[in-house]
Write a protein that holds these residues in place. Structure first.
Motif, mmCIF file in Angstrom:
data_model
loop_
_atom_site.group_PDB
_atom_site.id
_atom_site.type_symbol
_atom_site.label_atom_id
_atom_site.label_comp_id
_atom_site.label_asym_id
_atom_site.label_seq_id
_atom_site.Cartn_x
_atom_site.Cartn_y
_atom_site.Cartn_z
ATOM 1 N N GLU A 75 0.740 -1.254 0.198
ATOM 2 C CA GLU A 75 0.030 -0.092 0.156
ATOM 3 C C GLU A 75 0.961 1.317 -0.124
ATOM 4 N N GLN A 76 1.992 1.107 0.767
ATOM 5 C CA GLN A 76 2.847 2.521 0.840
ATOM 6 C C GLN A 76 3.320 2.602 -0.808
ATOM 7 N N ALA A 77 3.925 1.659 -1.177
ATOM 8 C CA ALA A 77 4.265 1.715 -2.563
ATOM 9 C C ALA A 77 3.373 2.212 -3.529
ATOM 10 N N ILE A 78 2.144 2.067 -3.460
ATOM 11 C CA ILE A 78 1.098 2.360 -4.400
ATOM 12 C C ILE A 78 0.801 3.844 -4.008
ATOM 13 N N THR A 79 0.930 4.237 -2.664
ATOM 14 C CA THR A 79 0.419 5.563 -2.193
ATOM 15 C C THR A 79 1.679 6.400 -2.851
ATOM 16 N N ARG A 80 2.979 5.911 -2.746
ATOM 17 C CA ARG A 80 4.104 6.812 -3.247
ATOM 18 C C ARG A 80 4.000 7.214 -4.851
ATOM 19 N N GLY A 81 3.342 6.158 -5.463
ATOM 20 C CA GLY A 81 3.306 6.318 -7.001
ATOM 21 C C GLY A 81 2.269 7.558 -7.214
ATOM 22 N N GLN A 82 1.108 7.323 -6.076
ATOM 23 C CA GLN A 82 0.155 8.469 -6.260
ATOM 24 C C GLN A 82 0.417 9.646 -6.066
ATOM 25 N N ALA A 83 1.352 9.879 -5.002
ATOM 26 C CA ALA A 83 1.801 11.219 -4.637
ATOM 27 C C ALA A 83 2.667 11.812 -5.965
ATOM 28 N N CYS A 84 3.239 11.222 -6.620
ATOM 29 C CA CYS A 84 4.111 11.697 -7.867
ATOM 30 C C CYS A 84 3.061 12.186 -9.011
ATOM 31 N N GLY A 85 1.501 11.975 -8.751
ATOM 32 C CA GLY A 85 0.620 12.430 -9.653
ATOM 33 C C GLY A 85 0.214 11.263 -10.659
ATOM 34 N N THR A 86 0.529 9.964 -10.351
ATOM 35 C CA THR A 86 -0.063 9.065 -11.294
ATOM 36 C C THR A 86 -1.516 8.524 -11.028
ATOM 37 N N ASP A 87 -2.129 8.585 -12.125
ATOM 38 C CA ASP A 87 -3.606 7.980 -11.929
ATOM 39 C C ASP A 87 -3.790 6.493 -12.506
ATOM 40 N N ASP A 88 -2.754 6.231 -13.000
ATOM 41 C CA ASP A 88 -2.815 4.666 -13.357
ATOM 42 C C ASP A 88 -1.764 3.949 -12.665
ATOM 43 N N VAL A 89 -1.905 2.774 -12.249
ATOM 44 C CA VAL A 89 -0.803 1.904 -11.514
ATOM 45 C C VAL A 89 -0.865 0.756 -12.139
ATOM 46 N N TYR A 90 0.209 0.160 -12.567
ATOM 47 C CA TYR A 90 0.499 -1.237 -13.058
ATOM 48 C C TYR A 90 1.077 -2.217 -11.786
ATOM 49 N N ILE A 91 0.596 -3.359 -11.616
ATOM 50 C CA ILE A 91 0.958 -4.089 -10.435
ATOM 51 C C ILE A 91 1.333 -5.486 -10.981
ATOM 52 N N VAL A 92 2.591 -5.842 -11.066
ATOM 53 C CA VAL A 92 2.811 -7.270 -11.715
ATOM 54 C C VAL A 92 3.045 -7.802 -10.341
ATOM 55 N N THR A 93 2.188 -9.081 -9.983
ATOM 56 C CA THR A 93 2.238 -9.872 -8.889
ATOM 57 C C THR A 93 1.759 -11.333 -9.270
ATOM 58 N N ASN A 94 1.995 -12.530 -8.488
ATOM 59 C CA ASN A 94 1.770 -13.624 -8.620
ATOM 60 C C ASN A 94 0.069 -13.827 -8.768
ATOM 61 N N GLN A 95 -0.447 -14.471 -9.773
ATOM 62 C CA GLN A 95 -1.804 -14.654 -9.807
ATOM 63 C C GLN A 95 -2.421 -15.077 -8.561
ATOM 64 N N ASP A 96 -1.872 -15.706 -7.819
ATOM 65 C CA ASP A 96 -2.536 -16.288 -6.356
ATOM 66 C C ASP A 96 -2.586 -15.121 -5.420
ATOM 67 N N HIS A 97 -1.782 -13.911 -5.547
ATOM 68 C CA HIS A 97 -2.045 -12.778 -4.880
ATOM 69 C C HIS A 97 -3.187 -11.765 -5.182
ATOM 70 N N LEU A 98 -3.642 -11.812 -6.236
ATOM 71 C CA LEU A 98 -4.759 -10.912 -6.789
ATOM 72 C C LEU A 98 -5.612 -10.457 -5.699
ATOM 73 N N PHE A 99 -6.521 -11.395 -5.044
ATOM 74 C CA PHE A 99 -7.406 -11.092 -4.302
ATOM 75 C C PHE A 99 -6.887 -10.482 -3.152
ATOM 76 N N LEU A 100 -5.777 -10.872 -2.384
ATOM 77 C CA LEU A 100 -4.950 -10.105 -1.427
ATOM 78 C C LEU A 100 -4.755 -8.786 -1.658
ATOM 79 N N THR A 101 -4.517 -8.397 -3.238
ATOM 80 C CA THR A 101 -4.013 -7.184 -3.570
ATOM 81 C C THR A 101 -5.372 -6.214 -3.784
ATOM 82 N N GLN A 102 -6.397 -7.061 -4.167
ATOM 83 C CA GLN A 102 -7.592 -6.433 -4.437
ATOM 84 C C GLN A 102 -8.324 -5.986 -2.946
#
Length: 491
Positions: free
Chosen positions: A38-65
């Motif tokens: 969450e902190q990494a995502i928030t840092r990206g947003q703080a830089c003005g990003t509207d879109d975030v790409y997340i590369v993760t294992n397919q088994d971690h999708l629901f955790l990330t969501q």
């Protein structure tokens, strides 16, 4: 200028066992009140990003969501789901191809590992914007960390001299031994390689074409066999896209880091020195340093200090994760890390904490002819799309679990060949389907599910439903599940 953040959320975090496990790795660990991802995502947003790409294992999708659903202002996310880990070069190449298709070659991509701790967001943003300006001039940018000691766990970057300005990279060097690391620091020309990068999509793909064409070709092949679907997001997040890859074509990608594939070979690499505090939180001592110490140098990794009684204890870190109230007491010890979880206990001196990975390796080796040891795979409280389950007791012939189900969510319609189940709801309300019948069930009410009887549980209330499940049978493994229907697509 608009930045696009690429968050790399992978790795097993074996040096942080038993808190970090394969099914619940380091990016989901909470430090400073929120998960590192969450902190990494928030840092990206703080830089003005509207879109975030997340590369993760397919088994971690629901955790990330689930994590994004709990954020106050979640971004629009494009998931790239890996069937298995394939290192950073393929991950970044795939994301660059996806970003090129959506935004073109001029898009500036900021690559952020999901397991870093950076408390000073304002300074990070200033550095990131500086890196973006360098990227717009056709440079591949790496963030360098001013070393605080002869660390042997990081790669190093050599430049002309240590300073505050961006400057060309002379060379990258791999993790050194202690004597070599001491020599690096003495020269005044070396930084730690943070693993954070910035470049335009066009510059990066050109670098791949020149220096690692096999990586780029394999990524294009994997992308050509991928399927992308639009999904409504959980919670308040914007609609999201999910890209899934064919396992065969994905597996043909080289297992190589972005450093080896591109950064060490390219001539247009610039280092921006970080002017913010940084930790990769790679070992338990680094986790301890992220907490406020008491007068004796002790740190606690839980919110409730009443669980730890420290007598004549100094410079010790304790992490407590328990299903119920538990007291951990230390008397006359120093320089230790103690991690207490419901199913595993780690005690190590801080000086040996780098070797925790050997514990995980040893547990895996003991089970070479059978499934890996559960404590290396699953956390004590296992996350599922609908909630969690935690094992409370297991002996021959029976197992007791505590199950939680989120409001509006349901378990799959399923049956078991080798066990019967007994359910008691202790909080919340739901519908229990047994066979073709539906049974509204509330606190204190009991349901019995016979062997081979199809069943499911649906939380129909507005609060979390808590269930105590007792399994009885000759075999109680998690693989004795035959799913007939599932709203999460797991059939």
């Amino acid at each position: 200028m608009k930045l696009t953040a690429l968050v790399l959320s992978g790795g097993a975090g074996t040096r942080l066992w038993p808190a970090s496990r394969q099914a619940y790795p380091k990016p989901f660990m909470k430090l400073g009140g929120s998960a590192l991802l969450e902190q990494a995502i928030t840092r990206g947003q703080a830089c003005g990003t509207d879109d975030v790409y997340i590369v993760t294992n397919q088994d971690h999708l629901f955790l990330t969501q689930g994590l994004l659903a709990e954020m106050n202002d979640p971004p629009r996310v494009r998931y790239l789901l890996e069937p298995r880990g394939r290192n950073t070069a393929p991950a970044i190449a795939l994301a660059a191809l996806a970003c090129q298709s959506a935004q073109g070659d001029d898009a500036v991509m900021l690559v952020l590992p999901a397991d870093h701790l950076i408390p000073d967001t304002e300074s990070f943003v200033a550095n990131a914007l500086e890196a973006a300006r360098q990227a717009q001039q056709g440079r591949l940018v790496v963030f360098g960390i001013h070393p605080t000691g002869p660390e042997t766990g990081f790669g190093y970057i050599e430049v002309a001299k240590v300073g505050r300005q961006a400057q060309p990279v002379l060379k990258f060097v791999e993790k050194p031994d202690l004597e070599t690391a001491q020599e690096y620091l003495a020269t005044g020309r070396f930084y730690w390689n943070s693993g954070m990068f910035c470049f335009t999509v066009g510059t990066l793909l050109s670098a791949f074409a020149e220096h690692a064409p096999d990586v780029l070709h394999a990524a294009r092949e994997a992308m050509s066999h991928a399927s992308t679907q639009q999904h409504p997001a959980m919670g308040p997040a914007s609609p999201e896209s999910v890209t899934r890859f064919d396992a065969h074509s994905f597996g043909l990608q080289p297992d190589i880091s972005i450093d080896y594939a591109v950064m060490e070979r390219a001539s247009n690499v610039t280092m921006v020195p970080a002017r913010f505090g940084w930790s990769d939180v790679g070992t338990w001592p680094s986790v301890a340093r992220a907490h406020n110490a008491d007068a004796s140098g002790n740190t606690l990794g839980t919110a409730d200090g009443a669980h730890w009684v420290a007598i004549d204890t100094t410079d010790t870190h304790v992490h407590i994760d328990s299903h119920g109230h538990k007291v951990v007491a230390t008397v006359g010890v120093k320089d230790l890390v103690i991690v207490d979880t419901p199913d595993a206990l780690l005690i190590t001196s801080k000086g040996q904490a780098q070797n925790v990975k050997r514990v995980v390796d040893a547990l895996k080796e003991r089970h070479v002819d059978s499934p890996p040891h559960q404590t290396t795979l699953l956390p004590a409280a296992v996350q599922r799309p609908w909630g969690t389950y935690a094992m409370l007791k297991e002996e021959t012939g029976y197992k007791v679990k505590r199950i939680t189900v989120k409001p509006g969510q349901s378990l799959s319609l399923q049956y078991h060949h080798k066990r019967a189940e007994h359910w008691v709801v202790v909080r919340g309300r739901g519908d229990v389907q047994i066979g073709e019948s539906l049974h509204p069930t509330g606190p204190g009410e009991y349901r019995h599910i016979a062997l081979n009887e199809k069943h499911r549980l649906i939380n129909t209330g507005d609060e979390e439903l808590i269930l105590i499940e007792v399994q009885c049978g000759e075999y109680l493994g998690e693989d004795d599940i035959v799913r007939l229907a599932d709203i999460y697509g797991r059939t």
